[in-house]
Design an enzyme around this catalytic site. Structure first.
Site, mmCIF file in Angstrom:
data_model
loop_
_atom_site.group_PDB
_atom_site.id
_atom_site.type_symbol
_atom_site.label_atom_id
_atom_site.label_comp_id
_atom_site.label_asym_id
_atom_site.label_seq_id
_atom_site.Cartn_x
_atom_site.Cartn_y
_atom_site.Cartn_z
ATOM 1 N N LYS A 11 8.574 -5.763 3.215
ATOM 2 C CA LYS A 11 8.419 -5.186 1.886
ATOM 3 C C LYS A 11 9.478 -4.141 1.544
ATOM 4 O O LYS A 11 9.448 -3.574 0.440
ATOM 5 C CB LYS A 11 7.010 -4.602 1.723
ATOM 6 N N LYS A 13 0.107 1.490 4.818
ATOM 7 C CA LYS A 13 0.177 0.083 5.224
ATOM 8 C C LYS A 13 1.534 -0.200 5.859
ATOM 9 O O LYS A 13 2.506 0.525 5.627
ATOM 10 C CB LYS A 13 -0.031 -0.838 4.026
ATOM 11 N N ARG A 43 4.888 -15.237 -7.000
ATOM 12 C CA ARG A 43 3.754 -14.472 -7.516
ATOM 13 C C ARG A 43 4.178 -13.027 -7.646
ATOM 14 O O ARG A 43 4.682 -12.430 -6.695
ATOM 15 C CB ARG A 43 2.554 -14.592 -6.581
ATOM 16 N N GLN A 82 1.716 5.292 -0.079
ATOM 17 C CA GLN A 82 1.745 5.239 -1.538
ATOM 18 C C GLN A 82 0.548 5.967 -2.120
ATOM 19 O O GLN A 82 -0.517 6.019 -1.492
ATOM 20 C CB GLN A 82 1.700 3.771 -2.005
ATOM 21 N N SER A 125 -3.816 -7.280 2.868
ATOM 22 C CA SER A 125 -4.407 -5.953 3.074
ATOM 23 C C SER A 125 -4.815 -5.690 4.516
ATOM 24 O O SER A 125 -5.569 -4.747 4.791
ATOM 25 C CB SER A 125 -5.624 -5.734 2.153
ATOM 26 N N GLU A 172 5.492 -11.900 -4.189
ATOM 27 C CA GLU A 172 5.126 -12.828 -3.123
ATOM 28 C C GLU A 172 5.900 -14.136 -3.270
ATOM 29 O O GLU A 172 5.644 -14.927 -4.187
ATOM 30 C CB GLU A 172 3.623 -13.107 -3.179
ATOM 31 N N ARG A 213 -7.133 -14.396 -15.678
ATOM 32 C CA ARG A 213 -6.748 -13.277 -16.543
ATOM 33 C C ARG A 213 -5.619 -13.706 -17.467
ATOM 34 O O ARG A 213 -4.740 -14.483 -17.077
ATOM 35 C CB ARG A 213 -6.322 -12.074 -15.710
#
Length: 305
Positions: free
Chosen positions: A100, A139, A256, A178, A146, A273, A228
């Site tokens: 990340k 993380k 994503r 964060q 997660s 992603e 959504r």
């Protein structure tokens, strides 16, 4: 090779849907892709990425799906990806996206991300004492679903947060700290799904972090998912993210873009992603068929000299 040859190649094509040993038959959502591909004349077979008996060159294309066990073996996973002749998404995309720290590149390109403090192994954890946040998230930079992620109230849980950071650092892992964006508790997270270079659908993910990481070993954590309709601001930011990638978005079989709400109303990026994201195919009419069509196009492209 002419167009008639492409069609013949496609009609007899075999595609590997790549997964992990814990999910040898794929998760339920990705299983919906198998009949959609069959309807397009393509045979899809689940295949475990680290199974030494799999003959990857025998497939016309390998599509990365549920390889959710790679975080503790990222080097092995990226080396595997580089060895597969025809892979989607491609090995260079996977190498970039499985850490990340790519978020730092996007931030430098002007993309708003969740503010992040990065701690490498050996870095002092006293930086936690200087954070201006009521709650924080800790993380690892290499993770999925997660796992190994915790939420901490400050200052009362600062010691637990520091211990979490230290535990990850001792494992040789880079840590992300964060602020917890509390609007997610009511608004949820928005994930925009792109298939074959075009927008497909979006979902809302309900809040998942309820407290400190307790070190439970799991492949991923279940999420509350509903369809959504993204806001114009979310559509705009997702488009900016794709344009800022170091790859041609049109070359990606899937992508994503995960966004979080902020008190100002402006979304920020939490993740992009491109490796093995859940695509939530069964939440949107036609999504399995759209992905199947994109896979067929990728098979045809791979067959070209």
């Amino acid at each position: 090779m002419n167009e008639q040859s492409y069609s013949a190649t496609r009609a007899g094509a075999r595609v590997a849907l790549v997964t992990c040993a814990e999910l040898p038959d794929l998760d339920a959502d990705d299983q919906s892709l198998i009949p959609a591909l069959a309807a397009a004349g393509v045979t899809a077979v689940p295949a475990v990425w680290d199974d030494p008996t799999v003959d990857w060159p025998a497939f016309d294309l390998a599509v990365v799906r549920n390889t959710w066990d790679y975080p503790r073996r990222r080097a092995e996973f990226t080396a595997w990806a580089a060895s597969v002749p025809h892979l989607a998404n491609a090995a260079d995309v996977i190498a970039w996206n499985t850490d990340k720290r790519y978020l730092r590149e996007l931030e430098r390109a002007g993309i708003p991300i969740v503010p992040t403090t990065w701690l490498d192994p050996g870095d002092p954890t006293d930086v936690l004492d200087t954070l201006d946040a009521a709650e924080i998230v800790v993380k690892p930079a290499v993770s999925v679903g997660s796992v190994d992620t915790g939420r901490y109230r400050l200052p009362e849980q600062a010691g637990l947060a520091a211990a979490h950071v230290a535990r990850l650092q001792e494992g040789g892992r880079t840590v992300m700290v964060q602020p917890y964006l509390a609007d997610v508790d009511t608004d949820g997270e928005t994930a925009l799904l792109f298939i074959g270079g075009g927008y497909s659908h979006a979902i809302r993910k309900g809040p998942i972090l309820t407290g400190p990481d307790v070190g439970v070993e799991t492949l991923y954590q279940e999420e509350s998912i509903t369809p959504r309709t993204p806001s114009p601001a979310e559509h705009d930011l997702a488009a900016r993210v794709l344009a800022a990638l170091p790859f041609d978005p049109a070359s990606l079989l899937y992508a994503r873009v995960d966004l979080l709400p902020t008190p100002s109303g402006d979304p920020v990026v939490i993740e992009v992603e491109l490796t093995e994201p859940s695509l939530f195919l069964t939440t949107a009419d036609g999504a399995p068929q759209r992905l199947a069509a994109a896979v067929v196009a990728a098979v045809d492209h791979a067959a070209r000299p």
